[in-house]
Design a protein around this motif. Structure first.
Motif, PDB file in Angstrom:
ATOM      1  N   GLY A 143       0.828  -1.202   0.000  1.00  8.91           N
ATOM      2  CA  GLY A 143       0.000   0.000   0.000  1.00  8.91           C
ATOM      3  C   GLY A 143       0.860   1.248   0.000  1.00  8.91           C
ATOM      4  O   GLY A 143       1.769   1.393   0.822  1.00  8.91           O
ATOM      5  N   ALA A 144       0.600   2.158  -0.936  1.00 12.18           N
ATOM      6  CA  ALA A 144       1.383   3.390  -1.063  1.00 12.18           C
ATOM      7  C   ALA A 144       0.478   4.595  -0.824  1.00 12.18           C
ATOM      8  O   ALA A 144      -0.553   4.747  -1.477  1.00 12.18           O
ATOM      9  CB  ALA A 144       2.018   3.480  -2.448  1.00 12.18           C
ATOM     10  N   LYS A 145       0.877   5.444   0.101  1.00 14.73           N
ATOM     11  CA  LYS A 145       0.051   6.599   0.454  1.00 14.73           C
ATOM     12  C   LYS A 145      -0.228   7.482  -0.745  1.00 14.73           C
ATOM     13  O   LYS A 145      -1.359   7.921  -0.960  1.00 14.73           O
ATOM     14  CB  LYS A 145       0.732   7.416   1.558  1.00 14.73           C
ATOM     15  N   GLN A 146       0.786   7.771  -1.566  1.00 13.21           N
ATOM     16  CA  GLN A 146       0.616   8.700  -2.685  1.00 13.21           C
ATOM     17  C   GLN A 146      -0.224   8.099  -3.812  1.00 13.21           C
ATOM     18  O   GLN A 146      -0.788   8.835  -4.611  1.00 13.21           O
ATOM     19  CB  GLN A 146       1.979   9.153  -3.217  1.00 13.21           C
ATOM     20  N   ARG A 147      -0.316   6.778  -3.899  1.00 14.24           N
ATOM     21  CA  ARG A 147      -1.210   6.141  -4.860  1.00 14.24           C
ATOM     22  C   ARG A 147      -2.662   6.280  -4.406  1.00 14.24           C
ATOM     23  O   ARG A 147      -3.557   6.559  -5.188  1.00 14.24           O
ATOM     24  CB  ARG A 147      -0.883   4.654  -4.998  1.00 14.24           C
ATOM     25  N   LEU A 196       7.240  -7.218  -6.524  1.00 11.32           N
ATOM     26  CA  LEU A 196       6.777  -6.256  -5.542  1.00 11.32           C
ATOM     27  C   LEU A 196       6.390  -4.984  -6.280  1.00 11.32           C
ATOM     28  O   LEU A 196       7.160  -4.470  -7.085  1.00 11.32           O
ATOM     29  CB  LEU A 196       7.867  -5.967  -4.512  1.00 11.32           C
ATOM     30  N   LYS A 197       5.196  -4.487  -6.015  1.00 11.81           N
ATOM     31  CA  LYS A 197       4.710  -3.282  -6.684  1.00 11.81           C
ATOM     32  C   LYS A 197       3.843  -2.496  -5.722  1.00 11.81           C
ATOM     33  O   LYS A 197       3.522  -2.957  -4.609  1.00 11.81           O
ATOM     34  CB  LYS A 197       3.930  -3.641  -7.941  1.00 11.81           C
ATOM     35  N   ALA A 198       3.438  -1.310  -6.147  1.00 10.85           N
ATOM     36  CA  ALA A 198       2.609  -0.436  -5.316  1.00 10.85           C
ATOM     37  C   ALA A 198       1.508   0.135  -6.193  1.00 10.85           C
ATOM     38  O   ALA A 198       1.433   1.345  -6.422  1.00 10.85           O
ATOM     39  CB  ALA A 198       3.454   0.678  -4.695  1.00 10.85           C
ATOM     40  N   ASP A 199       0.629  -0.741  -6.675  1.00  5.43           N
ATOM     41  CA  ASP A 199      -0.371  -0.343  -7.655  1.00  5.43           C
ATOM     42  C   ASP A 199      -1.765  -0.119  -7.076  1.00  5.43           C
ATOM     43  O   ASP A 199      -2.623   0.448  -7.749  1.00  5.43           O
ATOM     44  CB  ASP A 199      -0.482  -1.406  -8.756  1.00  5.43           C
ATOM     45  N   THR A 200      -2.034  -0.608  -5.872  1.00  2.99           N
ATOM     46  CA  THR A 200      -3.393  -0.496  -5.357  1.00  2.99           C
ATOM     47  C   THR A 200      -3.758   0.958  -5.060  1.00  2.99           C
ATOM     48  O   THR A 200      -2.928   1.727  -4.566  1.00  2.99           O
ATOM     49  CB  THR A 200      -3.607  -1.347  -4.095  1.00  2.99           C
ATOM     50  N   PRO A 232      -8.073   2.692  -0.506  1.00  2.00           N
ATOM     51  CA  PRO A 232      -7.702   3.158   0.832  1.00  2.00           C
ATOM     52  C   PRO A 232      -8.009   2.143   1.922  1.00  2.00           C
ATOM     53  O   PRO A 232      -7.319   2.098   2.949  1.00  2.00           O
ATOM     54  CB  PRO A 232      -8.537   4.434   1.023  1.00  2.00           C
ATOM     55  N   PHE A 233      -9.017   1.302   1.721  1.00  2.00           N
ATOM     56  CA  PHE A 233      -9.452   0.408   2.783  1.00  2.00           C
ATOM     57  C   PHE A 233      -8.596  -0.843   2.879  1.00  2.00           C
ATOM     58  O   PHE A 233      -8.723  -1.607   3.832  1.00  2.00           O
ATOM     59  CB  PHE A 233     -10.931   0.060   2.581  1.00  2.00           C
ATOM     60  N   VAL A 234      -7.722  -1.045   1.900  1.00  2.00           N
ATOM     61  CA  VAL A 234      -6.714  -2.093   2.014  1.00  2.00           C
ATOM     62  C   VAL A 234      -5.586  -1.632   2.936  1.00  2.00           C
ATOM     63  O   VAL A 234      -4.939  -2.443   3.608  1.00  2.00           O
ATOM     64  CB  VAL A 234      -6.174  -2.462   0.616  1.00  2.00           C
ATOM     65  N   LEU A 235      -5.363  -0.326   3.001  1.00  2.00           N
ATOM     66  CA  LEU A 235      -4.329   0.214   3.882  1.00  2.00           C
ATOM     67  C   LEU A 235      -4.717   0.120   5.349  1.00  2.00           C
ATOM     68  O   LEU A 235      -3.860  -0.001   6.218  1.00  2.00           O
ATOM     69  CB  LEU A 235      -4.075   1.697   3.571  1.00  2.00           C
ATOM     70  N   LYS A 236      -6.010   0.211   5.642  1.00  2.00           N
ATOM     71  CA  LYS A 236      -6.463   0.400   7.023  1.00  2.00           C
ATOM     72  C   LYS A 236      -7.130  -0.872   7.536  1.00  2.00           C
ATOM     73  O   LYS A 236      -8.316  -1.102   7.334  1.00  2.00           O
ATOM     74  CB  LYS A 236      -7.434   1.586   7.098  1.00  2.00           C
TER      75      LYS A 236
END
Length: 496
Positions: free
Chosen positions: A213-217, A340-344, A347-351
């Motif tokens: 999970g990437a905040k800026q994405r 390894l990637k940061a494509d999602t 937001p609810f996958v982060l939390k």
């Protein structure tokens, strides 16, 4: 008794599915969910761990404000929920009530079961009772066609580890070698748009996909950040010919892999019981040494360099781990083809629900606030359908699960149990923070439940509940509807 009220589903939009869903040719049909986590030997041991972690977070935040460190930036000090079994009560976060009588674990089960895939849940015997009730209802509602579409695997308390829970949940599934499997943590509450995971395009060329999970994405510049969170790593990606981009990232709560990829995940047991960075650094060193004679040597050394600088606190702003290096390192560590990637952008996958503030302050405040705004429960769930696609099932399940509140010890003692947990935690936190030199130690954990059991909203600083509801209605629910249509088309076309 099951409610007969029928809720109208929001109308799906006619726009084309996202590009991330168009290229996937082999949709996943098998999902493993883990509802098991570390078990402390006593309440006292668990409480000591909770207090220590929050005090450390406050100390890091204070050091950052004073400009003393850039290491592991902390934006939010939260209060973890740790598990014990005392007095016959399994204090398991996956069973905490998220909405009315509905526990946390009910949500990810429902999100995947409604897609027509096979779901397997690994957890305690009490989680198993929830699965049984849900399976009976979903069969009657014709969401499931046969009982084998929703399986339960009992937890082995003598073998609690991340990989054991993943393997135990995934092994009974009917996936063949080469088929994609999705693993989901059992405390992912509101991520009902599961189709990007079921339609993962990188399975095949790779056997293990780590989509962090990437905040800026999730919250691009110029868009509101719906909630605050802590991101401990920086990933450098290059999406095209332009300059590289630095993303603040955190570990994934969902994984996609084949059975060969699952075998590679067994290496995670090397990290079991790790309590400090020296253990992780030993793993880094051994992996880098193994890879020196391979084509991944430079990538692994680059990853090692990042790990050493991170440990010393010498990373400069914007300096991080290269995505290609991280993928090569993961491939060397797991001994499978990994990406390894940061494509999602979800937001609810982060939390997830590791702490009181997320579980009650954000998610229960968000959902219960919508339902309680209705003049009746039925009207409240009709309101919820404007934000959530399975509201009619939640309404029926809330009635079906009600008898378990007299059966399961955790629920039978609710809300006295949670009020006692929070009160004791606040007392110990206050003492520990004052001993560490913090005079203003508020806010601590709010009293989320009144003595009569009623829920009291108390969002954490940075939680934007009105903004989240608007996002659910205007962005997330339409995205879900497009993904559902794309998934149905892929299955109907015989591409699975």
């Amino acid at each position: 008794m099951q409610s007969q009220t029928t809720l109208k589903r929001p109308r799906a939009e006619g726009r084309a599915p996202p590009a991330s869903l168009q290229g996937a040719l082999r949709p996943a049909r098998h999902v493993a969910i883990s509802a098991s986590h570390e078990l402390f030997p006593s309440r006292e041991a668990a409480l000591a761990c909770v207090v220590e972690k929050r005090v450390v977070a406050h100390q890091r935040m204070r050091d950052q404000q004073r400009g003393l460190t850039l290491r592991s930036p902390v934006r939010l000090a939260a209060t973890r929920m740790e598990r014990t079994v005392e007095g016959g009560v399994d204090d398991l976060k996956f069973l905490y009530p998220m909405l009315d009588t509905l526990p946390v674990i009910a949500f990810p089960i429902l999100h995947f079961a409604t897609c027509g895939v096979q779901v397997s849940v690994y957890g305690s015997a009490e989680v198993g009772r929830v699965v049984e009730v849900m399976r009976d209802y979903l069969l009657e509602a014709h969401v499931l066609q046969e009982p084998g579409q929703l399986l339960f695997i009992p937890e082995d308390r003598e073998r609690i580890s991340f990989f054991h829970s993943v393997r135990s949940a995934a092994e009974p599934l009917g996936a063949r070698d080469g088929d994609a499997l999705v693993w989901c943590a059992g405390d992912i509450v509101l991520a009902y748009d599961v189709f990007p995971w079921l339609m993962e395009p990188d399975v095949g060329p790779h056997e293990l996909i780590l989509n962090v999970g990437a905040k800026q994405r999730v919250f691009p510049d110029g868009t509101p950040e719906l909630f605050s969170g802590n991101y401990y790593e920086t990933l450098i990606t290059r999406d095209g010919p332009g300059p590289a981009t630095a993303y603040d990232v955190k570990d994934p709560n969902l994984l996609v892999f084949t059975r060969e990829g699952m075998r590679g995940l067994s290496r995670l047991d090397d990290l079991r019981g790790a309590k400090d960075s020296s253990v992780y650094m030993d793993v880094f060193l051994r992996t880098a040494w193994r890879a020196l004679a391979s084509s991944k040597a430079l990538s692994c050394l680059g990853t090692l360099r990042y790990g050493l600088k991170r440990r010393r606190g010498t990373l400069r702003p914007g300096e991080g781990l290269r995505q290609d290096h991280a993928s090569d390192f993961a491939s060397a560590f797991f001994d499978v083809r990994a990406r390894l990637k940061a494509d999602t952008v979800d937001p609810f996958v982060l939390k997830d629900c590791d702490n009181f503030e997320d579980l009650f302050g954000f998610y229960r405040g968000l959902l219960q606030g919508i339902v309680d705004a209705g003049a009746t429960r039925e009207e409240g769930y009709r309101r919820l359908a404007e934000f959530y696609p399975h509201a009619e099932h939640l309404l029926a399940l809330s009635e079906r699960l009600r008898p378990l509140w007299d059966e399961l010890p955790l629920w039978r003692h609710w809300p006295e149990l949670i009020r006692d947990r929070i009160s004791t935690c606040n007392l110990r936190l206050t003492e520990a923070l004052q001993a560490a030199g913090f005079q203003d130690v508020t806010p601590l954990v709010p009293e989320y439940f009144a003595a009569d059991g009623s829920f009291q909203q108390a969002p954490a600083p940075g939680d934007d509940l009105p903004g989240t509801r608007a996002f659910l209605r205007d962005v997330y629910l339409p995205r879900f509807q497009r993904g559902r249509a794309a998934f149905a088309t892929a299955l109907a076309g015989g591409l699975a």
